[in-house]
Design a protein around this motif. Structure first.
Motif, PDB file in Angstrom:
ATOM      1  N   GLN A 243       1.116  -1.190   0.066  1.00  0.00           N
ATOM      2  CA  GLN A 243      -0.165   0.076  -0.079  1.00  0.00           C
ATOM      3  C   GLN A 243       0.893   1.164   0.063  1.00  0.00           C
ATOM      4  N   THR A 270       0.555   7.641  -9.308  1.00  0.00           N
ATOM      5  CA  THR A 270       0.023   7.009  -7.879  1.00  0.00           C
ATOM      6  C   THR A 270      -0.468   8.027  -7.061  1.00  0.00           C
ATOM      7  N   SER A 271      -1.176   7.523  -6.164  1.00  0.00           N
ATOM      8  CA  SER A 271      -1.393   8.561  -5.071  1.00  0.00           C
ATOM      9  C   SER A 271      -1.528   7.811  -3.607  1.00  0.00           C
ATOM     10  N   GLN A 274      -3.346   4.293  -2.135  1.00  0.00           N
ATOM     11  CA  GLN A 274      -3.555   3.152  -3.094  1.00  0.00           C
ATOM     12  C   GLN A 274      -3.134   1.864  -2.906  1.00  0.00           C
ATOM     13  N   GLY A 276      -1.753  -2.296  -4.110  1.00  0.00           N
ATOM     14  CA  GLY A 276      -1.448  -2.699  -5.311  1.00  0.00           C
ATOM     15  C   GLY A 276      -0.362  -3.884  -4.828  1.00  0.00           C
ATOM     16  N   HIS A 360      -0.489  -1.242 -10.043  1.00  0.00           N
ATOM     17  CA  HIS A 360      -1.814  -1.234  -9.465  1.00  0.00           C
ATOM     18  C   HIS A 360      -2.628  -2.570  -9.549  1.00  0.00           C
ATOM     19  N   GLU A 361      -3.381  -2.579  -8.828  1.00  0.00           N
ATOM     20  CA  GLU A 361      -4.283  -3.887  -8.802  1.00  0.00           C
ATOM     21  C   GLU A 361      -4.488  -4.359 -10.172  1.00  0.00           C
TER      22      GLU A 361
END
Lengths: 361, 292
Positions: A243, A270-271, A274, A276, A360-361
């Motif tokens: 994360q 990204t932020s 998030q 992933g 990312h996921e």
């Protein structure tokens, strides 16, 4: 203008969508590879380009013209089949001459071009042999010669090296690269073997379940996979759910449950917050004694659980505190040195803050 | 002798003995008979009489003294050749079709091909007598067309046409089966490859399917050509008086005029002719068979 362009190509078999809205373009002179696990639709795309299968939606453009209505025998492209599909009743020379005879090239020119083509693939001395007298690699070269002899706009190759043994395959890979460079024909290559794709291609489209997951150069596909599937499919990779805690310019602070914080470079949008995965290649991970590698930002202690010695390198599997096995690749540079650590040793795995990536996921 | 050799003899012995007793010996008896004199009331004259062996070349001399026998041979070969060619032309599409239908229909279609064997051969040939007879719907239909174009009505029965129809009908399955067995083994990817390399349907057939099927064509041709040469029932039933073939001639020597030496000689000439053709065919076909 691209030589070959697929626009929103779709193919369904009953309820199954084998090709799902695929768009891509191949430039003239390119070595383009469709890479993916079996059943991902790459061969279906090839069959549609060749004309053996028709799309349910979308367009296939060759030199800007839709070729949907053109039957396979009229398309200016050839296919090299996985099983080679050499004509067993024809000699090597007659096999290679087949496409020339079909397009009514004069017999004199046919003979000349067959001779040149066989020289190009180093089979000049086999021109009177029959396919059953040839080795796998020789058959492969006849199939290539037959596909290239009348200078098609495009050569489609359907897992052409799949039937060869490992050593021969590596030799043929080099020959294939040289051949493509010399004849200047555009190759569309289908394979499920990612080392083959990385070694041969100018560009790769990684496919999964009928969709293109990523399309890029081999180096970018390997070092900047765009998602978990590509990262996992191309090469070996360590992956952990992670994360984002802090986004700090070009750096990310990630947290991995049960392990702690990881500093990683930010390659993608990204932020904070998030979820992933953190992914890192085994060759980017170093392994050392508990007190080593203090200079690296990411450093975890663990226990050596397994190793795989394959000659030039050894892959170590280290269990870290959250139970994840992290793979580290170490070259066996010292002659005769098979391993540096023993099973059960307390070790450190570490990598720099510039290595690895967030997906990312 | 070890166990393996005993097993080998036990397995191959009975068929070997069978072939010797029922094929080699009769053939030898026939060769000997062809050099003997006919008996006074048919059959064979004694081999040893009046203190000397009684052998002669008379039957062979007689064969070559009258051109009619050579003519019957030539005509028989012509009919057999024609029958074979027609069988190839008719059986090929059928065999090809069977390989292209879904697998579950294949067995049914094969069964249909061999189904005629379930009824008696003579009955089936007699059926053609009715079909080709002057009062049959078939004959009437043909003749209504023929007369419409201003020609004399034709007689179908008791003609070389009827003989060939009968021969083709009887032997067609023997062409379909080896052809199917061959075509079924073709790798369909070869047709894809040919098409991919620029061959249209016509070229794909003549450049790929046909040359690859030649072993099947040869096998089927042997199975049709040779039996047609010796066939006597079909020309007997469907042919006219002028349509005598070798088979009829030989049958006549044994069952009619009872001239056994002459009949034996004719059989040997037929066998020699067939062997000569087979040798030629093998020479001719060896090249195309070598890759199979």
């Amino acid at each position: 203008m691209a030589l070959l362009e697929l626009r929103n190509l779709t193919r369904r078999f009953g309820n199954l969508t084998a090709i799902d809205n695929v768009s891509l373009s191949v430039e003239a002179g390119e070595f383009f590879t469709l890479l993916g696990p079996s059943g991902c639709g790459k061969t279906t795309i090839l069959r549609m380009i060749a004309g053996f299968d028709l799309p349910d939606g979308g367009e296939i453009l060759l030199d800007g013209k839709d070729i949907a209505a053109t039957p396979p025998e009229k398309r200016p492209l050839h296919t090299v089949f996985q099983s080679y599909a050499l004509f067993p009743h024809l000699s090597v020379a007659d096999n290679v001459a087949f496409p020339l005879r079909m397009s009514k090239v004069s017999e004199q020119e046919t003979r000349q071009r067959v001779k040149e083509m066989l020289e190009t693939v180093h089979l000049a001395d086999k021109s009177d042999a029959f396919p059953h007298e040839l080795s796998g690699g020789q058959k492969q070269r006849v199939a290539l010669a037959r596909g290239l002899v009348n200078k098609p706009r495009l050569l489609l190759l359907d897992e052409p090296l799949g039937a060869l043994d490992h050593k021969l395959r590596e030799e043929m890979q080099i020959e294939l690269i040289n051949l493509q460079r010399n004849v200047g024909v555009t190759f569309v290559f289908v394979t499920h073997s990612q080392p083959e794709a990385l070694a041969l291609s100018h560009r790769i489209a990684v496919m999964n379940e009928g969709r293109v997951e990523q399309m890029d150069s081999p180096a970018n596909i390997y070092s900047r996979p765009s998602n978990r599937f590509v990262a996992d499919f191309i090469g070996d990779i360590n992956m952990m759910n992670a994360q984002i805690d802090v986004v700090d310019g070009m750096q990310l602070r990630l947290s991995v449950a049960g392990l702690g914080a990881i500093v990683a470079p930010a390659h993608i949008e990204t932020s904070t917050g998030q979820a992933g995965a953190f992914a890192i290649r085994p060759e980017q991970v170093v392994i050392g004694a508990p007190d080593e590698h203090a200079e690296l930002a990411n450093r975890f202690s663990g226990t050596l659980r397994d190793f795989l010695y394959v000659g030039d390198v050894t892959t170590y599997k280290v269990e870290v505190t959250n139970g994840t096995l992290i793979q580290a690749l170490l070259p066996n540079a010292a002659p005769g040195k098979a391993r540096f650590f023993e099973l059960g040793d307390k070790v450190t795995v570490a990598w720099s803050s510039e290595s690895g990536m967030f997906l990312h996921e | 002798m070890n166990r393996e050799r005993i097993t080998r003899w036990l397995v191959s012995g009975p068929p070997f003995v069978f072939m010797v007793v029922f094929f080699v010996l009769p053939a030898l008896i026939m060769v000997v008979a062809s050099f003997r004199f006919p008996g006074e009331h048919g059959g064979l004259a004694p081999m040893f009489e009046n203190g000397t062996w009684q052998f002669t070349l008379e039957t062979y001399q007689f064969f070559f003294s009258d051109f009619i026998y050579t003519e019957i041979f030539l005509k028989s070969f012509l009919i057999a050749g024609l029958t074979t060619v027609i069988c190839i032309a008719m059986a090929y599409p059928v065999a090809l079709l069977i390989t292209r239908v879904p697998k579950r229909f294949r067995d049914v279609m094969i069964l249909l091909v061999v189904l005629p064997f379930a009824s008696n051969f003579l009955i089936r040939v007699y059926a053609w007598m009715i079909i080709l007879g002057p009062q049959s719907a078939f004959s009437i239909a043909i003749n209504s067309v023929v007369t419409a174009f201003g020609f004399e009505p034709v007689t179908l029965l008791f003609s070389p046409f009827a003989v060939i129809v009968g021969m083709v009908y009887v032997h067609l399955p023997f062409m379909v089966l080896p052809l199917y067995t061959n075509l079924e083994k073709h790798d369909p990817i070869l047709l894809d490859a040919a098409q991919d390399l620029g061959a249209n349907a016509w070229k794909r057939f003549w450049k790929v399917t046909w040359p690859l099927s030649l072993p099947g064509v040869y096998a089927g041709s042997a199975l049709v050509f040779i039996p047609v040469l010796g066939m006597f029932a079909v020309p007997d039933i469907l042919g006219g008086t002028g349509d005598i073939l070798i088979g009829n001639l030989i049958k006549e020597q044994f069952l009619g005029t009872r001239d056994w030496p002459f009949g034996s000689m004719l059989s040997i000439m037929l066998t020699l002719a067939v062997l000569a053709i087979a040798a030629l065919a093998m020479r001719f076909s060896r090249k195309s068979l070598s890759y199979a």
